[in-house]
Design a protein around this motif. Structure first.
Motif, short mmCIF file in Angstrom:
data_model
loop_
_atom_site.label_atom_id
_atom_site.label_comp_id
_atom_site.label_asym_id
_atom_site.label_seq_id
_atom_site.Cartn_x
_atom_site.Cartn_y
_atom_site.Cartn_z
N MET A 46 0.82 -1.20 0.00
CA MET A 46 0.00 0.00 0.00
C MET A 46 0.86 1.26 0.00
SD MET A 46 -2.99 1.14 2.68
CE MET A 46 -3.80 -0.45 2.52
N VAL A 47 1.94 1.25 0.78
CA VAL A 47 2.86 2.39 0.80
C VAL A 47 3.47 2.61 -0.58
CG1 VAL A 47 5.03 3.26 1.73
CG2 VAL A 47 3.37 2.18 3.25
N LEU A 48 3.89 1.52 -1.21
CA LEU A 48 4.50 1.62 -2.54
C LEU A 48 3.50 2.16 -3.55
CD1 LEU A 48 7.06 1.06 -4.15
CD2 LEU A 48 6.21 -1.25 -4.59
N ALA A 49 2.26 1.70 -3.48
CA ALA A 49 1.22 2.18 -4.40
C ALA A 49 0.94 3.66 -4.17
CB ALA A 49 -0.06 1.36 -4.22
N PHE A 95 -4.50 -5.13 -7.54
CA PHE A 95 -4.17 -4.42 -6.29
C PHE A 95 -5.42 -3.81 -5.66
CE2 PHE A 95 -3.44 -0.24 -4.39
CZ PHE A 95 -2.65 -0.59 -3.30
N CYS A 96 -6.23 -3.14 -6.47
CA CYS A 96 -7.44 -2.51 -5.94
C CYS A 96 -8.45 -3.55 -5.48
CB CYS A 96 -8.06 -1.59 -6.99
SG CYS A 96 -7.08 -0.14 -7.35
N GLY A 117 -6.76 2.91 1.92
CA GLY A 117 -7.03 1.84 0.96
C GLY A 117 -8.09 2.20 -0.06
N LEU A 118 -9.27 2.62 0.38
CA LEU A 118 -10.34 2.96 -0.55
C LEU A 118 -10.02 4.22 -1.34
CD1 LEU A 118 -13.57 2.15 1.50
CD2 LEU A 118 -12.49 0.81 -0.31
N TYR A 119 -9.29 5.13 -0.73
CA TYR A 119 -8.86 6.33 -1.47
C TYR A 119 -7.96 5.94 -2.63
CZ TYR A 119 -5.95 10.39 -2.52
OH TYR A 119 -5.26 11.38 -3.16
N LEU A 120 -7.02 5.03 -2.39
CA LEU A 120 -6.16 4.55 -3.47
C LEU A 120 -6.98 3.88 -4.57
CD1 LEU A 120 -3.13 3.03 -1.51
CD2 LEU A 120 -3.09 5.02 -3.00
N TYR A 160 -8.91 3.61 -9.97
CA TYR A 160 -10.06 3.31 -10.83
C TYR A 160 -10.35 4.47 -11.79
CZ TYR A 160 -11.29 -0.91 -8.24
OH TYR A 160 -11.28 -2.18 -7.70
N GLU A 161 -10.14 5.69 -11.33
CA GLU A 161 -10.33 6.85 -12.22
C GLU A 161 -9.39 6.75 -13.42
OE1 GLU A 161 -9.68 10.22 -9.76
OE2 GLU A 161 -11.67 10.17 -8.84
N LYS A 162 -8.16 6.33 -13.18
CA LYS A 162 -7.18 6.19 -14.27
C LYS A 162 -7.54 5.03 -15.20
CE LYS A 162 -4.46 9.50 -12.84
NZ LYS A 162 -4.28 10.74 -13.64
N LEU A 163 -8.15 4.00 -14.64
CA LEU A 163 -8.50 2.81 -15.43
C LEU A 163 -9.86 2.94 -16.11
CD1 LEU A 163 -7.32 -0.03 -13.00
CD2 LEU A 163 -6.17 0.78 -15.05
N GLY A 164 -10.56 4.04 -15.86
CA GLY A 164 -11.88 4.21 -16.44
C GLY A 164 -12.93 3.34 -15.79
#
Length: 365
Positions: free
Chosen positions: A181-184, A242-243, A323-326, A331-335
């Protein structure tokens, strides 16, 4: 024209004073029957011409300075620098102190230059500090993976009871997930450069996440139900999994008994749930449901905000609200669209709208 109108508005007091002065002069001349009143009016017209010429010259300077100021403002909005180009590199054109300025405009220029220089230094210090912190945490994240891997190998060799072994593996797994999670989070700003969008079998990606969390399912005695997942989607494998892992982690964390179900549905329900999307766009709805403690109604609209933990997070004490913020940002980037449906004490359902591939293939076991 816009700037000329603004200039005339600013000069209204001076224009009013001139009209009042000429009016008083003509009125007094008329009352006292001054001879050659026509010559007096002629002098007033000449004065008006002189004032008009001076006003036009002043207006030209005003318009030019206003355009320069607007250009500086636009440059400031885009780059954060007060002076565009090389303007900030010419302090010799200004006085050494604002007290020695010869005009109000010069004092303004000195003030802006000083503010720009201070802002530039602060920005450099902030960038250096941010870069140092980013480098350190990135190095730490990669180095900590080595002892985690060693711990996992040692756990395999230790002669422990089944229960103790599972518990230790679970804690080691949690540490590994926190590191991921830190890395992401560190890569979040540059995620667009890391995305590789391809067609994938949805069931294959789901099974990756589920298999990784098998230890937690076993330890908590939770059931897992996989429904129909025979769709092909367009996404990035690493970030999608990951998500999905983050969503699974939350479901497992707040589900004490019962189980979790994952299934996918086609377009009809998609059109109802995601009305903001174009109806011509083919999408798959992935549903992840649990029988956990649910989410309070007042917390539900904010669960994807950074750092928000809500009532459940305060119960857990270890929740970070990241977590949910990530997930939302990725998801915004993935559409992919994401929403949560829940009632307090009645479990939670996460709904994902995922771009569907042009062809569908049945996922094979």
């Amino acid at each position: 024209m816009r700037l000329w109108i603004r200039y005339l508005r600013e000069k209204r007091p001076a224009l009013a004073m001139y009209v009042l002065t000429v009016g008083l002069l003509v009125a007094v001349g008329s009352l006292y029957h001054i001879e050659n009143l026509e010559k007096l009016c002629y002098a007033a017209v000449l004065t008006l011409a002189v004032w008009a010429a001076a006003g036009i010259l002043d207006g030209i300077r005003y318009v030019r300075r206003s355009r320069e100021l607007e250009a500086v403002f636009r440059h400031y909005e885009q780059s954060g620098e007060v002076f565009p180009g090389d303007a900030a590199k010419k302090p010799e054109a200004l006085p050494d102190s604002i007290e020695y300025a010869e005009s109000y405009e010069e004092a303004q220029a000195y003030f802006l230059m000083a503010m720009n220089e201070r802002q530039r230094k602060e920005r450099l210090r902030w960038e250096e500090k941010t870069a140092e912190c980013g480098d350190y945490y990135l190095m730490w994240t990669h180095q900590i993976k080595t002892p985690i891997a060693a711990m996992k190998l040692l756990l395999e060799r230790l002669e422990l009871s089944d229960r103790d072994s599972f518990l230790m593996k679970e804690e080691c797994f949690k540490i590994e997930q926190y590191v991921e999670m830190v890395l992401a989070f560190q890569r979040l700003e540059s995620i667009s450069e890391d995305l590789v969008l391809q067609e994938y079998e949805l069931c294959s990606l789901v099974r990756q996440a589920v298999k990784k969390y098998s230890v937690l399912f076993i330890n908590k005695g939770l059931k897992l139900e996989l429904g129909a997942l025979d769709f092909r989607i367009v996404t990035d494998e690493k970030w999608f999994v990951f998500c999905l892992e983050q969503l699974l982690s939350n479901s497992i964390k707040y589900t004490a008994g019962g189980g979790i179900s994952i299934r996918a549905e086609a377009e009809p329900e998609t059109a109802e749930i995601f009305q903001a999307k174009a109806k011509t766009e083919r999408r798959v709805v992935l549903l992840l449901e649990d029988t956990g403690i649910g989410i309070r109604a007042e917390d539900l609209p904010r669960i994807f905000e950074r750092g928000f933990t809500g009532y459940n997070g305060r119960l857990d004490k270890r929740s970070t609200g990241i977590g949910l913020y990530l997930c939302r940002r990725v998801y915004e980037k993935l559409g992919i669209t994401v929403k949560a449906e829940s009632e307090d004490g009645q479990g939670t359902r996460m709904v994902l709208g995922i771009p569907c591939a042009e062809t569908e293939e049945v996922c094979r076991e």
